[in-house]
Design an enzyme around this catalytic site. Sequence first.
Site, PDB file in Angstrom:
ATOM      1  N   ASP A 154       1.945  -8.389  -2.485  1.00 53.24           N
ATOM      2  CA  ASP A 154       1.766  -9.736  -1.931  1.00 53.24           C
ATOM      3  C   ASP A 154       3.018 -10.586  -2.142  1.00 53.24           C
ATOM      4  O   ASP A 154       3.756 -10.391  -3.113  1.00 53.24           O
ATOM      5  CB  ASP A 154       0.559 -10.399  -2.610  1.00 53.24           C
ATOM      6  N   HIS A 172       8.445  -9.162   5.297  1.00 52.33           N
ATOM      7  CA  HIS A 172       7.780  -7.849   5.402  1.00 52.33           C
ATOM      8  C   HIS A 172       8.833  -6.736   5.474  1.00 52.33           C
ATOM      9  O   HIS A 172       8.680  -5.688   4.850  1.00 52.33           O
ATOM     10  CB  HIS A 172       6.866  -7.796   6.623  1.00 52.33           C
ATOM     11  N   LEU A 180       2.981  14.040  -5.093  1.00 54.78           N
ATOM     12  CA  LEU A 180       2.311  12.735  -5.060  1.00 54.78           C
ATOM     13  C   LEU A 180       1.411  12.597  -3.827  1.00 54.78           C
ATOM     14  O   LEU A 180       1.815  12.953  -2.718  1.00 54.78           O
ATOM     15  CB  LEU A 180       3.385  11.634  -5.015  1.00 54.78           C
TER      16      LEU A 180
END
Length: 248
Positions: free
Chosen positions: A28, A45, A139
């Site tokens: 955020d 962003h 992962l």
Amino acid sequence: MSLIDKFKINKKKNYPKNNLRHVAIIMDGNGRWAKNRGKLRIEGHKAGIKPVIKSIKFAILNKIEVLTLFAFSSENKIRPSLEVISLMDLFLNVLNTQIGNLKLNNVRLRIIGDRNFFSKSLRDKINESESLTSKNSGLTLNIAANYGGRWDIIQAIKKIVIKVQLGILNPSNINDKTVSKLLCMSDLPSVDLVIRTGREYRISNFLIWQIAYSELYFADVFWPDFNNHIFKSAIDFFVYRKRRFGGL
Ligand code: FPP
């Protein structure tokens, strides 16, 4: 007492170290990062991609098994359409440019969330990216896109109702396992640690069921400024937490 002070006290008591398998991050603060620099929100962003890539590398190096990133919530759709379209473009672009790297680094990519909202080209790219990496054994990277914890629970409830209607599930046998195994990520280790950036102290409809017993770490930065040092601090905080899961 600050979280760090608490951490120091726990460390003194010499608790056994926790095993960290699954980290989830609420990324955020991109918009405010951009605003502080007199830039458009989309620039925030875009600047958020670098810490995404760094965090993936960090997770690989530190042998974290699962990394789940909250990229776009179900509620983010109510933002101005230009921002939503730009975010979708960015998502498509990141998949196009990074899928080769993920494959090379043995990362298994999964997208969790309601895909019906996405364009056909984005849905196709998601399917292609997932199948390209599905056999990877390193992962597991979950990107939560158009995801909401309430949506996740509702889609599980719908499946339960169908089973009840078909007579293959007795309502009196419904328990937390019945729900858990129908949620996104039910096949993965449970979430150990949630990190949130952006100076907000809430869960914002992220994995509301799955994080019932997760440890929470709030980093005092906007997402584009997140780095390995902060990731490491979050892990240091986590490893000595005394996890009781409701017990003593
Ligand atoms: C929250 O900041 C961030 C988002 C809604 C988008 C997250 C996207 C990225 C980090 C880049 C792309 C990542 C991937 C995985 C494709 P905000 O807009 O709510 O910031 P604000 O609270 O300051 O307004």
